[in-house]
Design a protein around this motif. Structure first.
Motif, PDB file in Angstrom:
ATOM      1  N   TRP A  63     -27.564  40.218  38.508  1.00 22.01           N
ATOM      2  CA  TRP A  63     -27.860  40.828  37.218  1.00 22.01           C
ATOM      3  C   TRP A  63     -26.531  40.977  36.488  1.00 22.01           C
ATOM      4  O   TRP A  63     -25.699  41.812  36.846  1.00 22.01           O
ATOM      5  N   LEU A  64     -26.310  40.137  35.470  1.00 26.26           N
ATOM      6  CA  LEU A  64     -25.069  40.134  34.709  1.00 26.26           C
ATOM      7  C   LEU A  64     -25.276  40.877  33.398  1.00 26.26           C
ATOM      8  O   LEU A  64     -26.269  40.643  32.706  1.00 26.26           O
ATOM      9  N   PHE A  65     -24.351  41.763  33.067  1.00 26.82           N
ATOM     10  CA  PHE A  65     -24.389  42.491  31.802  1.00 26.82           C
ATOM     11  C   PHE A  65     -23.167  42.092  30.980  1.00 26.82           C
ATOM     12  O   PHE A  65     -22.043  42.154  31.469  1.00 26.82           O
ATOM     13  N   VAL A  66     -23.419  41.659  29.749  1.00 27.33           N
ATOM     14  CA  VAL A  66     -22.365  41.268  28.813  1.00 27.33           C
ATOM     15  C   VAL A  66     -22.619  41.963  27.488  1.00 27.33           C
ATOM     16  O   VAL A  66     -23.727  42.416  27.207  1.00 27.33           O
ATOM     17  N   THR A  67     -21.572  42.038  26.691  1.00 21.42           N
ATOM     18  CA  THR A  67     -21.701  42.652  25.372  1.00 21.42           C
ATOM     19  C   THR A  67     -21.009  41.760  24.344  1.00 21.42           C
ATOM     20  O   THR A  67     -19.987  41.144  24.646  1.00 21.42           O
ATOM     21  N   PRO A  68     -21.591  41.676  23.153  1.00 21.34           N
ATOM     22  CA  PRO A  68     -20.946  40.859  22.127  1.00 21.34           C
ATOM     23  C   PRO A  68     -19.737  41.577  21.537  1.00 21.34           C
ATOM     24  O   PRO A  68     -19.686  42.806  21.486  1.00 21.34           O
ATOM     25  N   SER A  69     -18.763  40.800  21.121  1.00 27.15           N
ATOM     26  CA  SER A  69     -17.599  41.347  20.426  1.00 27.15           C
ATOM     27  C   SER A  69     -17.218  40.358  19.334  1.00 27.15           C
ATOM     28  O   SER A  69     -17.768  39.259  19.279  1.00 27.15           O
ATOM     29  N   ASP A  70     -16.252  40.721  18.524  1.00 32.88           N
ATOM     30  CA  ASP A  70     -15.827  39.806  17.461  1.00 32.88           C
ATOM     31  C   ASP A  70     -15.143  38.554  18.017  1.00 32.88           C
ATOM     32  O   ASP A  70     -15.007  37.561  17.325  1.00 32.88           O
ATOM     33  N   ARG A  71     -14.723  38.585  19.265  1.00 30.85           N
ATOM     34  CA  ARG A  71     -14.070  37.427  19.899  1.00 30.85           C
ATOM     35  C   ARG A  71     -15.034  36.604  20.743  1.00 30.85           C
ATOM     36  O   ARG A  71     -14.686  35.543  21.222  1.00 30.85           O
ATOM     37  N   GLY A  72     -16.221  37.130  20.999  1.00 29.98           N
ATOM     38  CA  GLY A  72     -17.186  36.444  21.850  1.00 29.98           C
ATOM     39  C   GLY A  72     -17.711  37.378  22.916  1.00 29.98           C
ATOM     40  O   GLY A  72     -17.440  38.584  22.902  1.00 29.98           O
ATOM     41  N   TRP A  73     -18.455  36.863  23.840  1.00 26.00           N
ATOM     42  CA  TRP A  73     -19.091  37.679  24.870  1.00 26.00           C
ATOM     43  C   TRP A  73     -18.057  38.250  25.841  1.00 26.00           C
ATOM     44  O   TRP A  73     -17.154  37.551  26.294  1.00 26.00           O
ATOM     45  N   GLN A  74     -18.220  39.533  26.155  1.00 22.64           N
ATOM     46  CA  GLN A  74     -17.331  40.240  27.081  1.00 22.64           C
ATOM     47  C   GLN A  74     -18.126  40.663  28.317  1.00 22.64           C
ATOM     48  O   GLN A  74     -19.262  41.139  28.209  1.00 22.64           O
ATOM     49  N   PHE A  75     -17.535  40.529  29.468  1.00 24.59           N
ATOM     50  CA  PHE A  75     -18.124  40.941  30.740  1.00 24.59           C
ATOM     51  C   PHE A  75     -18.199  42.465  30.791  1.00 24.59           C
ATOM     52  O   PHE A  75     -17.236  43.148  30.457  1.00 24.59           O
ATOM     53  N   VAL A  76     -19.331  43.003  31.225  1.00 28.97           N
ATOM     54  CA  VAL A  76     -19.474  44.451  31.420  1.00 28.97           C
ATOM     55  C   VAL A  76     -19.571  44.755  32.917  1.00 28.97           C
ATOM     56  O   VAL A  76     -18.760  45.494  33.457  1.00 28.97           O
ATOM     57  N   SER A  77     -20.555  44.179  33.591  1.00 24.84           N
ATOM     58  CA  SER A  77     -20.704  44.417  35.025  1.00 24.84           C
ATOM     59  C   SER A  77     -21.640  43.379  35.626  1.00 24.84           C
ATOM     60  O   SER A  77     -22.342  42.663  34.918  1.00 24.84           O
ATOM     61  N   LEU A  78     -21.626  43.325  36.954  1.00 26.48           N
ATOM     62  CA  LEU A  78     -22.490  42.419  37.696  1.00 26.48           C
ATOM     63  C   LEU A  78     -22.998  43.161  38.925  1.00 26.48           C
ATOM     64  O   LEU A  78     -22.217  43.803  39.633  1.00 26.48           O
ATOM     65  N   TYR A  79     -24.300  43.083  39.145  1.00 29.03           N
ATOM     66  CA  TYR A  79     -24.919  43.626  40.344  1.00 29.03           C
ATOM     67  C   TYR A  79     -25.538  42.462  41.097  1.00 29.03           C
ATOM     68  O   TYR A  79     -26.130  41.571  40.488  1.00 29.03           O
ATOM     69  N   SER A  80     -25.392  42.469  42.423  1.00 34.17           N
ATOM     70  CA  SER A  80     -25.883  41.346  43.223  1.00 34.17           C
ATOM     71  C   SER A  80     -26.530  41.832  44.498  1.00 34.17           C
ATOM     72  O   SER A  80     -26.203  42.908  45.012  1.00 34.17           O
ATOM     73  N   GLN A  81     -27.436  41.022  45.004  1.00 32.67           N
ATOM     74  CA  GLN A  81     -27.953  41.204  46.357  1.00 32.67           C
ATOM     75  C   GLN A  81     -28.126  39.821  46.956  1.00 32.67           C
ATOM     76  O   GLN A  81     -28.264  38.833  46.236  1.00 32.67           O
ATOM     77  N   TRP A  82     -28.058  39.733  48.279  1.00 32.97           N
ATOM     78  CA  TRP A  82     -28.087  38.458  48.974  1.00 32.97           C
ATOM     79  C   TRP A  82     -29.148  38.473  50.052  1.00 32.97           C
ATOM     80  O   TRP A  82     -29.479  39.519  50.609  1.00 32.97           O
ATOM     81  N   GLY A  83     -29.618  37.288  50.350  1.00 30.91           N
ATOM     82  CA  GLY A  83     -30.586  37.119  51.419  1.00 30.91           C
ATOM     83  C   GLY A  83     -30.493  35.718  51.972  1.00 30.91           C
ATOM     84  O   GLY A  83     -29.827  34.848  51.398  1.00 30.91           O
TER      85      GLY A  83
END
Length: 157
Positions: free
Chosen positions: A96-116
């Motif tokens: 689950w990737l969270f990004v936010t728009p900015s005047d320069r382009g998309w910025q990384f906010v956080s990432l949540y992961s699970q594996w199997g």
């Protein structure tokens, strides 16, 4: 840049998330596999084989917490191979990737992961965890940086 009264993106990363997400997933395995060498304390050797199953519809996090304010969510999976001695194992990552728009382009906010394991069938996955500092999180951050700098290959978009 404005042309004929329409605001145009000056870098691909200023395009809508729907426009750049397929390219992010296409490039992600290469970025992730290069990032392994840069992460400290990598215990197992392995590689990301593919990234896919893109979904831009906000999904509820298994953590039960709402997404951060002002962000857009991108869900995707990865197929990864790890090696333990002479044996290789396939695993599937759910991200689950969270990004936010900015005047320069998309910025990384956080990432949540699970594996199997792969195939998953009825076998359990790990509990979801914040994984911004892991291989996939670092790869996404590097790709977004390159995208904002208009440093991706010319045929990418």
């Amino acid at each position: 840049m404005i042309w004929a009264g329409v605001l145009l993106a000056t870098t691909p990363c200023q395009a809508p998330l729907e426009a750049i997400a397929p390219q992010l997933l296409q490039d992600l395995p290469a970025y992730a596999n290069r990032s392994v060498a840069l992460l400290p304390n990598q215990q197992s050797l392995g590689s990301v084989l593919t990234a896919g199953q893109l979904d831009l519809t906000p999904l509820s996090l298994p953590l039960g917490s709402p997404p951060p304010q002002g962000t857009q969510q991108l869900f995707f999976t990865t197929l990864e191979r790890s090696f333990l001695g002479q044996h290789s194992n396939l695993s599937q990552g759910f991200h689950w990737l969270f990004v936010t728009p900015s005047d320069r382009g998309w910025q990384f906010v956080s990432l949540y992961s699970q594996w199997g394991p792969y195939p998953l069938a009825d076998r359990p996955t790990t509990p979801p965890q914040e994984s911004s500092g892991g291989r996939i999180g670092q790869a996404v951050q590097t790709w977004l940086r390159d995208c904002r700098a208009n440093f991706l290959s010319a045929g990418s978009f």
